[in-house]
Design a protein around this motif. Structure first.
Motif, PDB file in Angstrom:
ATOM      1  N   ASP A  48      54.826 -50.084  30.660  1.00 30.73           N
ATOM      2  CA  ASP A  48      53.437 -49.602  30.662  1.00 30.73           C
ATOM      3  C   ASP A  48      52.945 -49.002  29.358  1.00 30.73           C
ATOM      4  N   ASP A  49      53.805 -48.797  28.373  1.00 32.97           N
ATOM      5  CA  ASP A  49      53.337 -48.136  27.154  1.00 32.97           C
ATOM      6  C   ASP A  49      54.212 -48.568  25.967  1.00 32.97           C
ATOM      7  N   LEU A  50      53.687 -49.439  25.132  1.00 29.25           N
ATOM      8  CA  LEU A  50      54.464 -49.916  23.985  1.00 29.25           C
ATOM      9  C   LEU A  50      54.691 -48.825  22.950  1.00 29.25           C
ATOM     10  N   SER A  51      53.915 -47.753  23.002  1.00 27.83           N
ATOM     11  CA  SER A  51      54.128 -46.673  22.034  1.00 27.83           C
ATOM     12  C   SER A  51      55.481 -45.994  22.264  1.00 27.83           C
ATOM     13  N   VAL A  52      55.968 -45.996  23.489  1.00 25.82           N
ATOM     14  CA  VAL A  52      57.292 -45.432  23.761  1.00 25.82           C
ATOM     15  C   VAL A  52      58.373 -46.335  23.157  1.00 25.82           C
ATOM     16  N   ASP A  65      60.133 -55.948  11.583  1.00 30.97           N
ATOM     17  CA  ASP A  65      60.143 -57.402  11.415  1.00 30.97           C
ATOM     18  C   ASP A  65      61.202 -58.093  12.273  1.00 30.97           C
ATOM     19  N   THR A  66      62.129 -57.326  12.845  1.00 31.68           N
ATOM     20  CA  THR A  66      63.168 -57.915  13.691  1.00 31.68           C
ATOM     21  C   THR A  66      62.776 -57.927  15.169  1.00 31.68           C
ATOM     22  N   VAL A  67      61.624 -57.365  15.500  1.00 33.65           N
ATOM     23  CA  VAL A  67      61.160 -57.295  16.887  1.00 33.65           C
ATOM     24  C   VAL A  67      60.474 -58.601  17.263  1.00 33.65           C
ATOM     25  N   ASP A  68      60.867 -59.145  18.402  1.00 37.07           N
ATOM     26  CA  ASP A  68      60.231 -60.360  18.921  1.00 37.07           C
ATOM     27  C   ASP A  68      59.096 -59.983  19.852  1.00 37.07           C
ATOM     28  N   TYR A  69      58.000 -60.736  19.754  1.00 38.45           N
ATOM     29  CA  TYR A  69      56.838 -60.537  20.625  1.00 38.45           C
ATOM     30  C   TYR A  69      56.721 -61.729  21.555  1.00 38.45           C
ATOM     31  N   GLY A  75      50.201 -64.553  30.338  1.00 40.00           N
ATOM     32  CA  GLY A  75      49.586 -63.831  29.236  1.00 40.00           C
ATOM     33  C   GLY A  75      49.081 -62.449  29.574  1.00 40.00           C
ATOM     34  N   GLN A  76      49.330 -61.964  30.780  1.00 46.11           N
ATOM     35  CA  GLN A  76      48.817 -60.656  31.175  1.00 46.11           C
ATOM     36  C   GLN A  76      49.731 -59.496  30.788  1.00 46.11           C
ATOM     37  N   THR A  77      50.978 -59.799  30.433  1.00 52.25           N
ATOM     38  CA  THR A  77      51.923 -58.753  30.059  1.00 52.25           C
ATOM     39  C   THR A  77      52.479 -59.049  28.668  1.00 52.25           C
ATOM     40  N   ARG A  78      52.389 -58.053  27.785  1.00 53.12           N
ATOM     41  CA  ARG A  78      52.983 -58.162  26.451  1.00 53.12           C
ATOM     42  C   ARG A  78      54.422 -57.677  26.529  1.00 53.12           C
ATOM     43  N   VAL A  79      55.300 -58.318  25.753  1.00 52.30           N
ATOM     44  CA  VAL A  79      56.712 -57.954  25.755  1.00 52.30           C
ATOM     45  C   VAL A  79      57.202 -57.858  24.310  1.00 52.30           C
ATOM     46  N   LEU A  80      57.811 -56.734  23.976  1.00 49.16           N
ATOM     47  CA  LEU A  80      58.483 -56.545  22.696  1.00 49.16           C
ATOM     48  C   LEU A  80      59.974 -56.434  22.972  1.00 49.16           C
ATOM     49  N   LYS A  81      60.796 -57.108  22.169  1.00 48.67           N
ATOM     50  CA  LYS A  81      62.242 -57.074  22.397  1.00 48.67           C
ATOM     51  C   LYS A  81      62.972 -57.131  21.066  1.00 48.67           C
ATOM     52  N   ALA A  89      78.088 -51.066  20.528  1.00 45.68           N
ATOM     53  CA  ALA A  89      77.509 -51.878  21.603  1.00 45.68           C
ATOM     54  C   ALA A  89      76.300 -52.640  21.071  1.00 45.68           C
ATOM     55  N   VAL A  90      75.894 -53.646  21.808  1.00 46.00           N
ATOM     56  CA  VAL A  90      74.637 -54.325  21.527  1.00 46.00           C
ATOM     57  C   VAL A  90      73.573 -53.580  22.317  1.00 46.00           C
ATOM     58  N   LEU A  91      72.617 -53.028  21.607  1.00 43.51           N
ATOM     59  CA  LEU A  91      71.525 -52.287  22.228  1.00 43.51           C
ATOM     60  C   LEU A  91      70.326 -53.208  22.324  1.00 43.51           C
ATOM     61  N   GLU A  92      69.836 -53.411  23.536  1.00 42.90           N
ATOM     62  CA  GLU A  92      68.657 -54.240  23.775  1.00 42.90           C
ATOM     63  C   GLU A  92      67.498 -53.321  24.161  1.00 42.90           C
ATOM     64  N   LEU A  93      66.478 -53.282  23.325  1.00 42.57           N
ATOM     65  CA  LEU A  93      65.268 -52.516  23.622  1.00 42.57           C
ATOM     66  C   LEU A  93      64.187 -53.500  24.047  1.00 42.57           C
ATOM     67  N   THR A  94      63.550 -53.241  25.181  1.00 38.55           N
ATOM     68  CA  THR A  94      62.469 -54.095  25.658  1.00 38.55           C
ATOM     69  C   THR A  94      61.307 -53.221  26.099  1.00 38.55           C
TER      70      THR A  94
END
Length: 105
Positions: A48-52, A65-69, A75-81, A89-94
């Protein structure tokens, strides 16, 4: 994956979570996932909040520049990963966020 993993097979992501809790405990709490499917991965999701998502990305020093959009739900939900190595560990932020109605229309 065949067989059952022991809890100590999840040491890397659990250690990373401990380090995050100690060093970044002031940041908003994410949804946390550790799984036997990816025993080396710690997933942190922000809804609900990409600022977080951005606050965590900046705190961890992850290059924007390493963040995928991407988008989902027609198209109703934006996703950053982004995937980064963190504390063994491999840290996955979404991050997920609804698109503004005007942007969807």
């Amino acid at each position: 994956m065949s067989g059952t993993l022991a809890l100590d097979c999840l040491t890397a992501p659990l250690r990373a979570l401990r380090v995050l809790a100690l060093d970044f405990g002031h940041l908003p709490a994410p949804y946390v996932e550790v799984s036997t499917v990816y025993p080396d991965r710690l997933r942190l999701s922000f809804h609900d909040d990409l600022s977080v998502f951005e606050a965590w990305r900046e705190a961890l020093g992850v290059d924007p520049d390493t963040v995928d959009y991407g988008e989902q739900s027609a198209g109703q939900t934006r996703v950053l990963k982004v995937f980064v190595d963190f504390s063994g560990a491999v840290l996955e932020l979404t991050g997920y966020s609804d698109r503004p109605v005007a942007a969807v229309a």
